[in-house]
Enzyme design. Structure first.
Site, PDB file in Angstrom:
ATOM      1  N   ASN A  80      -3.018  -5.864 -17.197  1.00 36.20           N
ATOM      2  CA  ASN A  80      -4.008  -4.950 -17.492  1.00 36.20           C
ATOM      3  C   ASN A  80      -4.792  -4.771 -16.799  1.00 36.20           C
ATOM      4  O   ASN A  80      -5.473  -5.497 -17.475  1.00 36.20           O
ATOM      5  CB  ASN A  80      -4.117  -4.574 -19.212  1.00 36.20           C
ATOM      6  CG  ASN A  80      -3.855  -3.296 -19.890  1.00 36.20           C
ATOM      7  OD1 ASN A  80      -4.530  -2.545 -18.826  1.00 36.20           O
ATOM      8  ND2 ASN A  80      -3.726  -3.189 -21.098  1.00 36.20           N
TER       9      ASN A  80
ATOM     10  N   GLY B 283       3.372  -3.304 -25.541  1.00 34.52           N
ATOM     11  CA  GLY B 283       2.823  -4.928 -25.383  1.00 34.52           C
ATOM     12  C   GLY B 283       1.241  -4.368 -25.936  1.00 34.52           C
ATOM     13  O   GLY B 283       0.736  -5.626 -26.920  1.00 34.52           O
TER      14      GLY B 283
ATOM     15  N   HIS C 264       2.621   6.657 -28.374  1.00 32.27           N
ATOM     16  CA  HIS C 264       3.017   7.022 -26.573  1.00 32.27           C
ATOM     17  C   HIS C 264       4.463   8.332 -26.492  1.00 32.27           C
ATOM     18  O   HIS C 264       4.866   8.570 -27.253  1.00 32.27           O
ATOM     19  CB  HIS C 264       3.518   5.674 -26.017  1.00 32.27           C
ATOM     20  CG  HIS C 264       2.390   3.960 -25.763  1.00 32.27           C
ATOM     21  ND1 HIS C 264       2.372   3.460 -26.493  1.00 32.27           N
ATOM     22  CD2 HIS C 264       2.751   3.906 -24.677  1.00 32.27           C
ATOM     23  CE1 HIS C 264       1.274   2.927 -26.037  1.00 32.27           C
ATOM     24  NE2 HIS C 264       1.893   2.662 -25.414  1.00 32.27           N
TER      25      HIS C 264
ATOM     26  N   LYS D 201       9.556   6.622 -24.043  1.00 30.32           N
ATOM     27  CA  LYS D 201       9.266   4.584 -24.197  1.00 30.32           C
ATOM     28  C   LYS D 201      10.067   3.989 -24.938  1.00 30.32           C
ATOM     29  O   LYS D 201      10.679   4.249 -26.411  1.00 30.32           O
ATOM     30  CB  LYS D 201       7.926   4.424 -24.985  1.00 30.32           C
ATOM     31  CG  LYS D 201       7.216   3.121 -25.052  1.00 30.32           C
ATOM     32  CD  LYS D 201       6.141   3.365 -25.235  1.00 30.32           C
ATOM     33  CE  LYS D 201       5.050   0.999 -26.079  1.00 30.32           C
ATOM     34  NZ  LYS D 201       5.701   0.447 -24.332  1.00 30.32           N
TER      35      LYS D 201
ATOM     36  N   PHE E  49       0.779  -1.414   0.219  1.00 30.10           N
ATOM     37  CA  PHE E  49      -0.333  -0.159  -0.396  1.00 30.10           C
ATOM     38  C   PHE E  49       0.810   1.725   0.546  1.00 30.10           C
ATOM     39  O   PHE E  49       0.542   2.488  -0.256  1.00 30.10           O
ATOM     40  CB  PHE E  49      -0.836  -0.176   1.774  1.00 30.10           C
ATOM     41  CG  PHE E  49      -0.139   0.331   2.240  1.00 30.10           C
ATOM     42  CD1 PHE E  49       0.449   0.028   3.348  1.00 30.10           C
ATOM     43  CD2 PHE E  49      -0.666   1.966   2.694  1.00 30.10           C
ATOM     44  CE1 PHE E  49       0.614   0.336   4.269  1.00 30.10           C
ATOM     45  CE2 PHE E  49       0.376   2.375   3.451  1.00 30.10           C
ATOM     46  CZ  PHE E  49       0.835   1.506   4.662  1.00 30.10           C
TER      47      PHE E  49
END
Lengths: 255, 255, 255, 255
Positions: free
Chosen positions: B117, B155, B145, B149, B10
């Site tokens: 995802n 992917g 993107h 990247k 957390f």
């Protein structure tokens, strides 16, 4: 073995497009052409008729109909009674007629399709939108058409909103204290969803459905550039109805 | 009755986002927080632990895991063994581990989710693309993107192309005599489909799948603006796993 | 007073579109039509000729030319010599010919236009892209065309990249350690900018120029749905050349 | 030689972004930081002050101001009087104040900038839209924002419409017999142009201006993903004001 196709209303714009499509597909074969305005007796060897009654007893599998509202019901009934599976793009049916034709087709064990929209892409978009609405209750529709279009929103946009509405959680979208500085800015309100209609010269027929959620967006867009797009759906319809035993209303039932 | 949730990891960025999301949903209730780096013993009344072993016997329904690859398997195994349905966003599982955890969950009759995802929009886009490919074999993917990247294509783009490929008719797209005046102009070739990777500052993570057919186009677009978008999927995961009796791999199995 | 227009090549597709456009504009008036293949002697009262020599001495202001490459130079020269300001959409000029015609027009004090592209939107997009590149050196071009197109990238995309290149700071875009997992994914490399070519059935001719910067993006898009779009540019050309005293190459010089 | 910069309001969100931007640019140098709420006396060696009066006599070139409406005028006046060229993102100026500050700056021969919007992309979009409107009188604006936004249309959309309006031929768009089946579908009417406001969670701030003409379309889109985008404009402002001798209102005057 190829599927034998009759085209009713082959002199019209859609009928002509259907003629081109069927002629060009090696899995299909033209059995006959009908049009009350035809003056020729054959087109490249395919017999041409003026009256549907002349086709009784003809060997054919599918009746493609792009005629006129006032004869659409009679034509479709005739097709089913004579064993031709109907694929109908003509409009003007009332629900009772569709119900009756469906029952008749079931009795005969004959497939059939009556479709208000043959653009597969448009039908898929509506299905996807309905699915996405389960997870994304916040959605707006933007439809864009040429500036000769009289009505707003488009029929497709309203149909899309209805389908979404069956699946999404009911919410009022936008800020609670939202304020329109200029009336109409937030578009039409369909059960809390908003629909926006853009009209510009140059455009053909386009629709965007935009879903928004925390940190992400999902947009579905269909572009219709030409009516020839309907022929992909007519082709699919012809090949599907011969495998089926009941008439359906709406291309979505064959996808 | 609310679902009792443990959040492992957390203190991390995703863990914090999960903490906010669970705190803000009246149908969920925080049962415990774990993080080896936590120094506090409670957060707003919720007990905090450093080691998972301290949670044996705790009354809770779901174990949300955003920790690290090296402990992900052990954590998930621990959760299942102790009756906490796992919802795991941590990566690093090998297929054998997923297989084993699935079997273990089945033995226990416990639901669970391991997802690479959690963006529902991205998962829906992939599903819709796979469906549309049945009718529209001509398709190209554009993924966009930020310019930090490293790999191209993304992917997600490759996964999308794979899913499309399972459904579409195999064809080589483009003109037969197509010619690249500049190498790479037509993008990467994935079984005849093309994938294009755009990299620009300002962009986050976006993907467009464009289908083309005679006279029409269908475009599916997903925009990821912020990682907070994953939380819609985590929330869905929590509420679904408690109704199920087996662990699944991939959010698509819960849609 | 209306501008008197001659249309050369009026039987061709573009010539027909020009005929419609001129007929429909109350500020323009048809003075004559020429086409070697014309068999009629007049169209709705407008005299028709087969040979340009028959127009010597005709009272007219502008010579619109949509003929063929092999006669384009001779036609334009004839127009200038006879005092008709040329508006030429025919291709096939070599730089020396344009140079010579420009000088000739200057001697005569006659305006004129030879344009490889009459779509005002496409020309504006190129101008805007060149301007934006001063502030946004990171840019990628996506051009989308029907799948019968042979060459990639399109001529317009290359021309756009050249114009951008004259204005932008030279940089290599993308991550320094960028890696193509599949060759071509990052598109064609034009001085560090990337160009992507999409080819799909249904598409006509479209181009997007996407600029990215910290936290923002600027996208310029042109859609060409129909060749009729060229007529807006031809109309503008006709009205501008009569005010000018020198032939120019490229519609951008009249904007 | 680097430009020496003071940042007023450096503890606020925009001030912090400005601090990061100036620190990271080798052509700029921090001279001082001011904020009434600052408790530190220096940040990484840069002196920190609580009151502007303490900066009298300081050697600096530019005063960047991201403070509050109620002190913006006093701050800017102070900057000009002390020879610091102001670059002001704070709002709340009335026209008379801008007029007075402009005159004061002219007397001092000092450059300066007060800008309601520092996103270069947004300013370019407005300029391009105004230019395109000369050739394409048919235009609609779609602005898309997060669903916490209260007012519709956005201020930027209204400003864009005003700029377009100064350049376009006055026409009423859409079909003459256009009919709204649902009120608001056609959006807000701004002198015959239409403006549509989309509000969805996940969105940040986006605007599309769509021009349509016979057979073509031109679309200009700006996406604002993050306020950090303003810093490109602040950077440009700092580097431009030191070359100028008069304060201007609006970033467009420096492009």
């Amino acid at each position: 073995m190829s599927i034998k196709v009759i085209i009713a209303g082959f002199k019209g714009r859609m009928g002509q497009a259907a003629y081109q499509m069927v002629s060009g597909d090696p899995e299909l074969e033209l059995a006959a052409l009908i049009d009350p305005f035809a003056e020729e007796t054959d087109v490249a060897g395919v017999p041409v008729f003026n009256r549907k009654e002349d086709l009784v007893g003809l060997e054919a599998d599918v009746w493609v109909d792009f005629t006129m509202p006032k004869v659409a019901y009679e034509n479709t009934r005739f097709a089913v009674e004579n064993g031709f599976a109907p694929v109908v793009g003509t409009t003007g049916f009332i629900p009772e007629q569709i119900q009756e034709l469906t029952e008749l087709s079931r009795d005969k064990g004959l497939g059939g399709l009556i479709a208000p929209n043959f653009a597969i892409g448009a039908v898929l978009l509506m299905q996807f939108a309905a699915q996405a609405a389960k997870y994304f209750p916040n959605v707006e529709i933007i439809e864009l058409h040429h500036d000769k279009k009289k009505d707003a929103p488009s029929g497709t946009a309203i149909k899309t909103a209805e389908l979404i509405s069956e699946n999404r959680e009911k919410i009022q979208q936008g800020a609670v204290d939202e304020e329109e500085l200029m009336p109409g800015a937030r578009g039409a309100n369909f059960e809390g969803m908003r629909i926006h209609s853009v009209r510009l010269p140059g455009l053909v027929a386009h629709q965007e459905v935009i879903f928004g959620s925390q940190g992400e967006g999902l947009t579905l867009r269909h572009d219709s550039y030409d009516r020839v797009s309907f022929m992909t759906g007519v082709n699919l319809g012809i090949k599907e109805v011969v495998k089926r035993h009941e008439l359906v209303y709406g291309l979505e039932h064959l996808l």
